[in-house]
Motif scaffolding. Structure first.
Motif, mmCIF file in Angstrom:
data_model
loop_
_atom_site.group_PDB
_atom_site.id
_atom_site.type_symbol
_atom_site.label_atom_id
_atom_site.label_comp_id
_atom_site.label_asym_id
_atom_site.label_seq_id
_atom_site.Cartn_x
_atom_site.Cartn_y
_atom_site.Cartn_z
ATOM 1 N N SER A 1 0.702 -1.376 -0.041
ATOM 2 C CA SER A 1 0.030 -0.032 0.065
ATOM 3 C C SER A 1 0.762 1.374 -0.178
ATOM 4 O O SER A 1 0.621 2.076 -0.609
ATOM 5 C CB SER A 1 -0.893 0.218 1.153
ATOM 6 N N ASN A 2 1.972 1.233 0.540
ATOM 7 C CA ASN A 2 3.002 2.212 0.688
ATOM 8 C C ASN A 2 3.743 2.706 -0.352
ATOM 9 O O ASN A 2 3.556 3.653 -1.115
ATOM 10 C CB ASN A 2 3.908 2.169 1.645
ATOM 11 N N ILE B 1 3.600 5.772 -5.691
ATOM 12 C CA ILE B 1 3.383 5.875 -7.317
ATOM 13 C C ILE B 1 2.275 7.037 -7.614
ATOM 14 O O ILE B 1 2.471 7.893 -8.292
ATOM 15 C CB ILE B 1 3.197 4.592 -7.784
ATOM 16 N N ILE B 2 1.031 6.935 -6.720
ATOM 17 C CA ILE B 2 0.147 7.807 -6.999
ATOM 18 C C ILE B 2 0.583 9.185 -6.417
ATOM 19 O O ILE B 2 0.195 10.145 -7.396
ATOM 20 C CB ILE B 2 -0.966 7.362 -5.982
ATOM 21 N N ASN C 1 3.779 6.495 2.770
ATOM 22 C CA ASN C 1 3.057 7.511 1.680
ATOM 23 C C ASN C 1 1.581 7.030 2.018
ATOM 24 O O ASN C 1 0.915 8.099 1.591
ATOM 25 C CB ASN C 1 3.765 6.943 0.459
ATOM 26 N N SER C 2 1.320 5.919 2.632
ATOM 27 C CA SER C 2 -0.020 5.728 2.671
ATOM 28 C C SER C 2 -0.809 6.441 3.524
ATOM 29 O O SER C 2 -2.072 6.744 3.633
ATOM 30 C CB SER C 2 -0.327 4.295 3.298
ATOM 31 N N SER C 3 -0.046 7.157 4.591
ATOM 32 C CA SER C 3 -0.748 8.233 5.385
ATOM 33 C C SER C 3 -1.272 9.490 4.694
ATOM 34 O O SER C 3 -2.126 10.094 5.036
ATOM 35 C CB SER C 3 0.368 8.777 6.356
ATOM 36 N N PHE C 4 -0.649 9.756 3.509
ATOM 37 C CA PHE C 4 -1.026 10.998 2.850
ATOM 38 C C PHE C 4 -2.439 10.579 1.879
ATOM 39 O O PHE C 4 -2.948 11.628 1.519
ATOM 40 C CB PHE C 4 0.007 11.325 1.646
ATOM 41 N N ILE C 5 -2.383 9.340 1.495
ATOM 42 C CA ILE C 5 -3.601 9.153 0.811
ATOM 43 C C ILE C 5 -4.868 8.792 1.758
ATOM 44 O O ILE C 5 -5.992 9.162 1.373
ATOM 45 C CB ILE C 5 -3.476 7.710 -0.008
ATOM 46 N N GLN C 6 -4.647 8.133 2.897
ATOM 47 C CA GLN C 6 -5.692 7.805 3.893
ATOM 48 C C GLN C 6 -6.066 8.991 4.782
ATOM 49 O O GLN C 6 -7.274 8.888 5.115
ATOM 50 C CB GLN C 6 -5.388 6.600 4.688
ATOM 51 N N ASN C 7 -5.208 9.831 5.084
ATOM 52 C CA ASN C 7 -5.832 10.915 5.667
ATOM 53 C C ASN C 7 -5.706 12.414 5.208
ATOM 54 O O ASN C 7 -5.232 12.481 4.038
ATOM 55 C CB ASN C 7 -4.406 11.035 7.096
ATOM 56 N N ASN C 8 -6.357 13.099 6.006
ATOM 57 C CA ASN C 8 -6.486 14.503 5.435
ATOM 58 C C ASN C 8 -5.182 15.286 5.611
ATOM 59 O O ASN C 8 -4.392 15.166 6.776
ATOM 60 C CB ASN C 8 -7.759 15.628 6.278
ATOM 61 N N VAL C 9 -4.620 15.667 4.424
ATOM 62 C CA VAL C 9 -3.305 16.430 4.634
ATOM 63 C C VAL C 9 -3.473 18.111 4.100
ATOM 64 O O VAL C 9 -4.190 18.295 3.072
ATOM 65 C CB VAL C 9 -2.434 15.759 3.567
ATOM 66 N N ILE C 10 -3.081 18.872 4.966
ATOM 67 C CA ILE C 10 -3.068 20.383 4.417
ATOM 68 C C ILE C 10 -1.781 20.660 3.807
ATOM 69 O O ILE C 10 -0.467 20.771 4.586
ATOM 70 C CB ILE C 10 -3.147 21.351 5.749
#
Length: 610
Positions: free
Chosen positions: A430-431, A436-437, A482-491
């Motif tokens: 997933s990371n 890649i995304i 990297n999965s933290s940026f896809i699954q969570n809200n990032v400002i």
């Protein structure tokens, strides 16, 4: 306690069983065997011993008697044949074959002796460590051990006889070499060429029969057994022809040895070695020993020093040939494709070249990026990473293709592994996919300032396929999957525009002139050296009134700043607050703070407090 252990050890040593050496070492063994026989007969008569144990003891006693009385002899070769004035090649070759046969038999007997030694040691251990339940079989174990010891002696005696006779034959062979009569090299060459034609003919016949057998197996024909017998007969004939060719080559080698043509001799030895490898496993040890005997004869003829220098080149060539065969011979078979050490090294070389090329590509991208200063770091890193992984994948596919392996086999393995990856490496995969995304989506780039939580904020300094590195304002590097940026809200504070509006709250007392307050704060801000956006008409600083509380009026200064300037010490929120505080003090504007007024009420003297 120590005394008890000592006494127990002494008792065990006294009562422990020991090996009865009289069964195989005593000179009066026969009379001792008769005594044991009488004991067995008496035990059988009174039926004290179990029947199966008694039968086992009788069997081993018979074996011990036979081994003890065995007369060790070997079949001797008639040495008088080699004492004639003229010796034919057949007679001389038979003598060489006799020596080789003796050596093969000696090796077989040594292997048997090693096995018997192991059994003897095991039986001795069983006797010395026998338990109470096995005491009834003690005599059986003693007889087994005696049988193995007697067999050891017999085999050792047989080996000594073989070695002595081998030495006698070798001496006769050395003495009779000058009296051997061989055909000329040309005559033997003609015979070998004829033999090669016959071998090729039988080999083609074998191939044709094998094809017919495969066809018959597919068609389930009744000729299967017939074809198998034909193939077996062809293989037997092929081995006979090959053996005859080796014998002819040995005759050539002996002729060259007799006339001391050392260079041609060693060339012929090399040819014989190659042909021996094609001979069946049952016969190849015998021919290898024949070749060793011929080498010993050559040592006697040429002498050790001359033999060394004459054969040095051929030995070196032989070593290189062996290394070559070792490298090109198949180690294992994968998907019906033989894999050799050379193919593995070639595959490894392709992979290494791929990694080196990928690293050089990344350096090249970084070096040419200085020519385009307008290009963002994220674009450079994206081009670098994508090209690098493409080179690695292509080199891996070329490396696998160099093995001759069909990629469909790899896809099947990958499909099987994907199940394990899905369960065991779910987080890692997933990371990787998230990396890649992010690289293609470009919502987060190198140099952006992002905020994941209230306590985690910083600048993106590096983006990899699995993780991203963020440097906080306290100069701390944090590695985030990297999965933290896809699954969570990032400002992302700097995604589209790097300018941001800063809110600075402050309060004043009731009775303050609001318009005057706005004017003095904005004037002082304009004449200050604080860094904020001044020239953009749409992003001018403002003072807003937020609320009227019980003891103060709440205001807010709104000012636009560049995000990178905001992270500097002279552009932080505290600097604007200091400016506001100094302005209020300068112009006498009161800053409210919580206070308590105490009113004391005077009462009459005659007042009674209940």
């Amino acid at each position: 306690m120590k005394i008890f252990i000592l006494l127990a050890s002494i008792a065990c040593a006294i009562w422990a069983s020991s090996v009865d050496t009289k069964l195989y070492e005593d000179t009066q063994k026969k009379s001792y065997y008769e005594e044991i026989q009488k004991q067995l007969d008496s035990v059988e008569h009174i039926k004290k011993q179990p029947k199966d144990v008694l039968q086992e003891e009788r069997l081993y006693l018979t074996r011990v008697r036979d081994a003890s009385s065995q007369d060790i002899q070997i079949e001797l070769y008639d040495l008088k044949i080699l004492s004639k004035k003229s010796i034919s090649f057949e007679i001389y070759y038979n003598a060489i074959n006799e020596v080789a046969l003796l050596r093969v038999k000696q090796e077989q007997n040594r292997r048997i002796l090693q096995t018997i030694n192991e059994k003897s040691a095991f039986s001795k251990n069983a006797i010395e460590n026998i338990i109470e339940e096995e005491k009834a079989r003690l005599l059986s174990y003693q007889l087994q051990h005696a049988y193995y010891k007697l067999q050891e002696k017999n085999i050792e005696a047989k080996l000594q006889l073989m070695q002595a006779h081998e030495k006698e034959i070798m001496e006769a062979i050395f003495d009779s070499l000058a009296r051997i009569k061989c055909d000329s090299v040309e005559t033997i060459d003609k015979k070998i060429k004829h033999s090669d034609k016959e071998i090729e003919k039988v080999s083609l016949q074998k191939i044709a029969l094998q094809i017919d057998l495969e066809k018959a197996l597919i068609e389930d024909s009744a000729r299967i057994e017939y074809l198998k017998e034909r193939i077996k007969s062809s293989e037997t004939l092929y081995q006979q022809l090959l053996n005859n060719k080796v014998v002819l080559q040995i005759e050539q080698a002996l002729y060259l040895l007799s006339i001391e043509k050392n260079k041609l001799f060693f060339n012929k030895i090399d040819e014989i070695e190659k042909n021996i490898k094609s001979i069946s496993k049952e016969m190849s040890p015998l021919y290898k020993e024949q070749l060793n005997v011929i080498r010993e004869i050559a040592t006697e003829v040429f002498g050790s020093t001359k033999l060394f220098f004459s054969g040095k080149f051929h030995e070196v060539v032989g070593v290189f040939t062996q290394f070559k065969e070792y490298f090109i011979s198949p180690i294992f078979v994968f998907s019906e494709q033989p894999i050799s050490l050379v193919s593995l090294l070639k595959t490894l070389l392709f992979i290494i070249v791929g990694f080196v090329t990928g690293m050089l590509y990344k350096r090249w991208v970084r070096s040419i990026s200085f020519r385009w200063p307008s290009m963002s770091q994220m674009s450079i890193r994206l081009a670098s990473n994508i090209g690098y992984y493409l080179i690695i994948i292509i080199s891996f596919m070329i490396a696998v293709g160099s093995l001759g392996i069909d990629m469909t086999s790899i896809s099947l393995i990958a499909g099987a592994l994907s199940i394990g990856i899905g369960f065991g490496l779910q987080t890692v995969v997933s990371n990787l996919i998230a990396g890649i995304i992010l690289m293609f989506e470009r919502t987060i780039r190198i140099g952006d300032t992002i905020e994941i939580s209230d306590t985690l904020r910083g600048t993106v300094t590096d983006m990899r396929i699995r993780s991203t590195t963020i440097k906080t304002v306290d100069n701390i590097d944090i590695i985030i999957p990297n999965s933290s940026f896809i699954q969570n809200n990032v400002i992302n504070w700097t995604l589209e525009d790097t300018s941001k509006r800063q809110h600075i709250s402050f309060i004043v007392a009731y009775g303050t002139d609001i318009e005057y307050l706005k004017k003095v704060v904005l004037d002082e801000l304009e004449h200050s050296d604080l860094k904020y956006i001044r020239d953009d008409g749409n992003k001018q600083p403002e003072v807003w009134m937020k609320a009227m509380n019980s003891s103060s009026i709440d205001f807010e200064l709104l000012v636009w700043v560049e995000w990178d300037n905001k992270l500097r010490p002279n552009s932080l929120k505290s600097d604007f607050l200091i400016l506001i505080y100094n302005t209020l003090n300068k112009y006498g504007i009161q800053i409210p703070f919580p206070q308590l007024d105490l009113h004391v009420k005077h009462m009459q003297k005659d007042t009674v407090i209940i």
